[in-house]
Design a protein around this motif. Structure first.
Motif, mmCIF file in Angstrom:
data_model
loop_
_atom_site.group_PDB
_atom_site.id
_atom_site.type_symbol
_atom_site.label_atom_id
_atom_site.label_comp_id
_atom_site.label_asym_id
_atom_site.label_seq_id
_atom_site.Cartn_x
_atom_site.Cartn_y
_atom_site.Cartn_z
ATOM 1 N N SER A 204 -24.798 -21.782 4.146
ATOM 2 C CA SER A 204 -25.706 -21.765 5.298
ATOM 3 C C SER A 204 -25.355 -20.662 6.288
ATOM 4 C CB SER A 204 -25.678 -23.126 6.014
ATOM 5 O OG SER A 204 -24.371 -23.415 6.480
ATOM 6 N N SER A 205 -24.380 -19.828 5.955
ATOM 7 C CA SER A 205 -23.986 -18.751 6.859
ATOM 8 C C SER A 205 -23.432 -17.588 6.057
ATOM 9 C CB SER A 205 -22.918 -19.231 7.843
ATOM 10 O OG SER A 205 -21.702 -19.508 7.156
ATOM 11 N N THR A 206 -23.389 -16.430 6.692
ATOM 12 C CA THR A 206 -22.801 -15.255 6.062
ATOM 13 C C THR A 206 -21.328 -15.499 5.743
ATOM 14 O OG1 THR A 206 -24.334 -13.748 7.176
ATOM 15 C CG2 THR A 206 -22.265 -12.810 6.399
ATOM 16 N N GLU A 207 -20.624 -16.184 6.630
ATOM 17 C CA GLU A 207 -19.211 -16.467 6.401
ATOM 18 C C GLU A 207 -19.018 -17.306 5.135
ATOM 19 O OE1 GLU A 207 -15.208 -16.694 6.436
ATOM 20 O OE2 GLU A 207 -16.512 -15.289 7.529
ATOM 21 N N GLU A 208 -19.872 -18.296 4.929
ATOM 22 C CA GLU A 208 -19.755 -19.111 3.712
ATOM 23 C C GLU A 208 -20.056 -18.293 2.458
ATOM 24 O OE1 GLU A 208 -20.748 -23.500 5.655
ATOM 25 O OE2 GLU A 208 -22.109 -22.638 4.150
ATOM 26 N N VAL A 209 -21.039 -17.407 2.527
ATOM 27 C CA VAL A 209 -21.303 -16.514 1.390
ATOM 28 C C VAL A 209 -20.077 -15.651 1.113
ATOM 29 C CG1 VAL A 209 -22.711 -14.596 0.536
ATOM 30 C CG2 VAL A 209 -23.790 -16.456 1.816
ATOM 31 N N SER A 210 -19.481 -15.137 2.170
ATOM 32 C CA SER A 210 -18.290 -14.300 2.026
ATOM 33 C C SER A 210 -17.161 -15.056 1.336
ATOM 34 C CB SER A 210 -17.837 -13.812 3.410
ATOM 35 O OG SER A 210 -16.617 -13.104 3.324
ATOM 36 N N GLN A 211 -16.944 -16.313 1.743
ATOM 37 C CA GLN A 211 -15.878 -17.098 1.137
ATOM 38 C C GLN A 211 -16.131 -17.334 -0.349
ATOM 39 O OE1 GLN A 211 -12.961 -18.057 2.516
ATOM 40 N NE2 GLN A 211 -13.597 -16.856 4.298
ATOM 41 N N VAL A 212 -17.386 -17.593 -0.706
ATOM 42 C CA VAL A 212 -17.721 -17.805 -2.121
ATOM 43 C C VAL A 212 -17.462 -16.538 -2.935
ATOM 44 C CG1 VAL A 212 -19.612 -18.245 -3.752
ATOM 45 C CG2 VAL A 212 -19.408 -19.629 -1.675
ATOM 46 N N GLY B 106 -32.400 -2.733 9.302
ATOM 47 C CA GLY B 106 -30.990 -2.933 8.971
ATOM 48 C C GLY B 106 -30.784 -4.254 8.254
ATOM 49 N N LEU B 107 -29.603 -4.407 7.688
ATOM 50 C CA LEU B 107 -29.269 -5.590 6.908
ATOM 51 C C LEU B 107 -27.851 -6.051 7.205
ATOM 52 C CD1 LEU B 107 -30.470 -4.331 3.384
ATOM 53 C CD2 LEU B 107 -31.716 -5.936 4.862
ATOM 54 N N GLN B 108 -27.614 -7.330 6.983
ATOM 55 C CA GLN B 108 -26.256 -7.839 6.862
ATOM 56 C C GLN B 108 -26.069 -8.185 5.385
ATOM 57 O OE1 GLN B 108 -25.056 -11.755 8.628
ATOM 58 N NE2 GLN B 108 -23.584 -10.482 9.752
ATOM 59 N N VAL B 109 -24.978 -7.690 4.814
ATOM 60 C CA VAL B 109 -24.756 -7.811 3.367
ATOM 61 C C VAL B 109 -23.324 -8.242 3.099
ATOM 62 C CG1 VAL B 109 -24.798 -6.596 1.149
ATOM 63 C CG2 VAL B 109 -26.452 -5.978 2.923
ATOM 64 N N VAL B 110 -23.170 -9.170 2.154
ATOM 65 C CA VAL B 110 -21.851 -9.524 1.658
ATOM 66 C C VAL B 110 -21.641 -8.818 0.325
ATOM 67 C CG1 VAL B 110 -20.323 -11.373 0.900
ATOM 68 C CG2 VAL B 110 -21.921 -11.769 2.788
ATOM 69 N N LEU B 111 -20.609 -7.996 0.255
ATOM 70 C CA LEU B 111 -20.305 -7.272 -0.976
ATOM 71 C C LEU B 111 -19.684 -8.222 -2.006
ATOM 72 C CD1 LEU B 111 -18.827 -3.980 0.518
ATOM 73 C CD2 LEU B 111 -21.173 -4.417 -0.250
ATOM 74 N N PRO B 112 -19.668 -7.845 -3.278
ATOM 75 C CA PRO B 112 -19.048 -8.704 -4.294
ATOM 76 C C PRO B 112 -17.591 -9.055 -3.992
ATOM 77 C CG PRO B 112 -20.419 -7.068 -5.355
ATOM 78 C CD PRO B 112 -20.386 -6.709 -3.898
ATOM 79 N N SER B 113 -16.914 -8.210 -3.256
ATOM 80 C CA SER B 113 -15.527 -8.488 -2.874
ATOM 81 C C SER B 113 -15.414 -9.564 -1.797
ATOM 82 C CB SER B 113 -14.868 -7.209 -2.349
ATOM 83 O OG SER B 113 -15.530 -6.790 -1.154
ATOM 84 N N GLY B 114 -16.546 -9.891 -1.151
ATOM 85 C CA GLY B 114 -16.551 -10.823 -0.035
ATOM 86 C C GLY B 114 -16.572 -10.146 1.317
ATOM 87 N N GLU B 115 -16.402 -8.846 1.346
ATOM 88 C CA GLU B 115 -16.433 -8.113 2.616
ATOM 89 C C GLU B 115 -17.856 -8.101 3.163
ATOM 90 O OE1 GLU B 115 -15.089 -3.753 4.438
ATOM 91 O OE2 GLU B 115 -14.866 -4.194 2.299
ATOM 92 N N VAL B 116 -17.973 -8.269 4.485
ATOM 93 C CA VAL B 116 -19.272 -8.280 5.149
ATOM 94 C C VAL B 116 -19.517 -6.924 5.798
ATOM 95 C CG1 VAL B 116 -20.694 -9.391 6.920
ATOM 96 C CG2 VAL B 116 -19.058 -10.757 5.586
ATOM 97 N N GLY C 159 -25.030 -6.282 -3.689
ATOM 98 C CA GLY C 159 -24.510 -7.166 -2.659
ATOM 99 C C GLY C 159 -25.477 -8.293 -2.389
ATOM 100 N N VAL C 160 -25.029 -9.265 -1.612
ATOM 101 C CA VAL C 160 -25.856 -10.418 -1.259
ATOM 102 C C VAL C 160 -26.398 -10.207 0.151
ATOM 103 C CG1 VAL C 160 -25.968 -12.923 -1.037
ATOM 104 C CG2 VAL C 160 -24.359 -11.889 -2.667
ATOM 105 N N ILE C 161 -27.692 -10.028 0.279
ATOM 106 C CA ILE C 161 -28.320 -9.861 1.586
ATOM 107 C C ILE C 161 -28.354 -11.207 2.291
ATOM 108 C CG2 ILE C 161 -30.459 -9.281 2.796
ATOM 109 C CD1 ILE C 161 -31.097 -7.342 0.501
ATOM 110 N N THR C 162 -27.750 -11.273 3.477
ATOM 111 C CA THR C 162 -27.737 -12.533 4.239
ATOM 112 C C THR C 162 -28.507 -12.438 5.548
ATOM 113 O OG1 THR C 162 -25.632 -11.953 5.297
ATOM 114 C CG2 THR C 162 -25.525 -13.223 3.239
#
Length: 479
Positions: free
Chosen positions: A62-70, A180-190, A218-221
């Protein structure tokens, strides 16, 4: 032959237990049904999912931080992650291909209109229709209109950079509006891309890598999109004796420099009669194009429709007119919006759908090639000529085949493969490329032939830069 990547095998219960350490309980689906359901592709020729390939878990951050952790967790353990929205992709981009984690963005639904900055920010999990409605309540227009607007998630639309039904020559593509976008990279970096100004960055802007990046990088959040004021509208329709006459009329519109409409949709005569009958409309006298023009004032919109009618009337046409009765327009538009289920209902089977794009000069010949796409194809020839609908003003056609319900899966798959073979053959002939569904999955062989192995290799190299362990949506290339 497809060479699939290899990943470690894990016990699903171990993965689920470890995911509970980084996500709240409600963000993890462990049930077998939910895991299988999120692994299925809607296309007719979907690969089967055997029990050994069922996802370890489906996560609903439900958040960019949770996507990053996954993503950090998956990257460390070398577990493939498949990003999913509503799963409506018609070309295999959302296809699950390995035992891994499905990351469903359905809970990423923040939404904020920044009127004093001229943009809106929202999450990728919204259905497109919901975003459209929220913008319209404030007097703004969403500049993308997929046929699946009621069910498609907007993150997938942005990842594919599709304007869908809308005519590119009128309003462009989504990337023309993304600031612009907020993106989580495959490494988990935002990372953040782009700008909060309506003045877009010059030079290198990573926004352009992710918008239209096929979900590979990357995962667009989070998405920041320019606000587009609502406009006035006017409508029209034209009927033709045959498909080629309608193609000539669209060529004429471009040659006459007539103002391009927001939409210019097409139904061949078979589809039009089927759809009109279900809408209780009078039987159409032939194939048709319907068009929707926009302007800052009603007078401007009407002027544009009249110019289109004028240009179309210079070609052989049964009738071309402006529509002023909104009830009539809504019924005609619904006949187009619902054409595919109407075809399936009439044909009593499952559909196969492809996308053919044309150049302006080649449009008449391209229409003829599309009509005859069954020629030389053993399976398609059993079915005859395709039904044809599409976005003719955007020079895009959708030939449709209905595969009988009693055909075997093998025979249906052969038909699908023949259809995509002919799609590639026709697009290559006219130097075009699909403008609606993304470029890989089922289209990888075409992409390689159309652009060459050097370009294809560069695309794969870009993927490696962003995702060196190849955990994000792997094997979309299917080579």
């Amino acid at each position: 032959m497809n060479v699939m990547a290899n990943y470690p095998d894990y016990n699903p219960e171990d993965i689920q237990r470890e995911l509970r350490e980084i996500l709240p309980e409600e963000a993890i689906s462990k049930g077998l049904f939910e895991r299988i359901n999120n692994a299925l592709d809607p296309y007719t020729s979907s690969d089967d999912i055997d029990r050994g390939m069922v996802p370890y878990a489906v996560v609903w951050p439900s958040s960019t931080e949770e996507v990053s952790q996954v993503m950090k967790y998956a990257n460390t353990k070398n577990i493939p992650v498949f990003v999913r929205g509503s799963g409506t992709s018609l070309h295999g981009a959302s296809k699950y291909r390995h035992s891994g984690i499905v990351l469903n963005v359905g809970r990423l639904k923040h939404f904020s209109i920044e009127k004093d900055n001229g943009y809106v920010e929202f999450g990728p999990g919204h259905r497109v229709l919901k975003v459209k409605q929220m913008l319209e309540e404030e007097g703004y227009f969403l500049p993308l209109v997929p046929g699946s607007i009621r069910v498609a998630s907007i993150g997938g639309i942005i990842s594919n950079n599709t304007s869908a039904h809308a005519v590119d020559s009128c309003i462009g593509k989504p990337r023309d509006y993304i600031l612009g976008l907020q993106v989580v990279l495959p490494s988990g970096e935002v990372i953040e891309t782009g700008t909060k100004s309506l003045r877009r960055p010059a030079g290198t802007d990573l926004t352009q890598y992710f918008v239209g990046g096929d979900g590979l990088l990357g995962v667009i959040t989070g998405i920041r999109m320019q606000l587009v004021p609502m406009f006035a509208s006017a409508y029209g329709v034209a009927y033709f004796h045959n498909e080629l006459s309608s193609a000539k009329a669209v060529q004429r519109i471009y040659m006459e420099k007539a103002p391009m409409p927001l939409f210019m949709e097409y139904l061949d005569e078979r589809v039009a009669r089927m759809s009109f009958a279900i809408q209780n409309l009078p039987e159409p006298p032939g194939s048709l194009i319907m068009f929707h023009s926009i302007g800052q004032t009603e007078e401007e919109a009407v002027h544009k429709v009249n110019k289109l009618v004028e240009a179309i009337s210079k070609e052989p046409v049964i009738e071309a007119k402006r529509i002023t009765d909104m009830d009539e327009w809504h019924k005609i538009w619904l006949a187009r919006e619902s054409a595919l289920p109407f075809i399936c209902q009439g044909g009593k089977g499952v559909f196969g759908l492809s996308e053919i794009a044309s150049s302006v000069r080649g449009l008449v010949d391209c229409m003829e090639d599309t009509i005859n796409m069954d020629e030389g194809m053993p399976t398609l020839s059993k079915l005859g000529k395709p039904y044809i609908m599409g976005h003719l003003g955007a020079l895009s056609l959708h030939p449709v085949y209905i595969f009988p319900a009693d055909w075997s899966a093998e025979e249906k798959n052969k038909g699908i493969e023949e259809m995509f073979f002919k799609e590639a053959q026709i697009n290559e002939k006219y130097g075009t490329c699909g403008g609606e569904w993304g470029q890989f999955a089922k289209r990888t062989p075409f992409y390689r032939k159309r652009y060459g192995d050097t370009v294809y290799g560069l695309v794969k190299d870009v993927k490696k830069v962003f995702d060196p362990n190849s955990i994000l949506n792997p094997d979309v290339f299917r080579d």
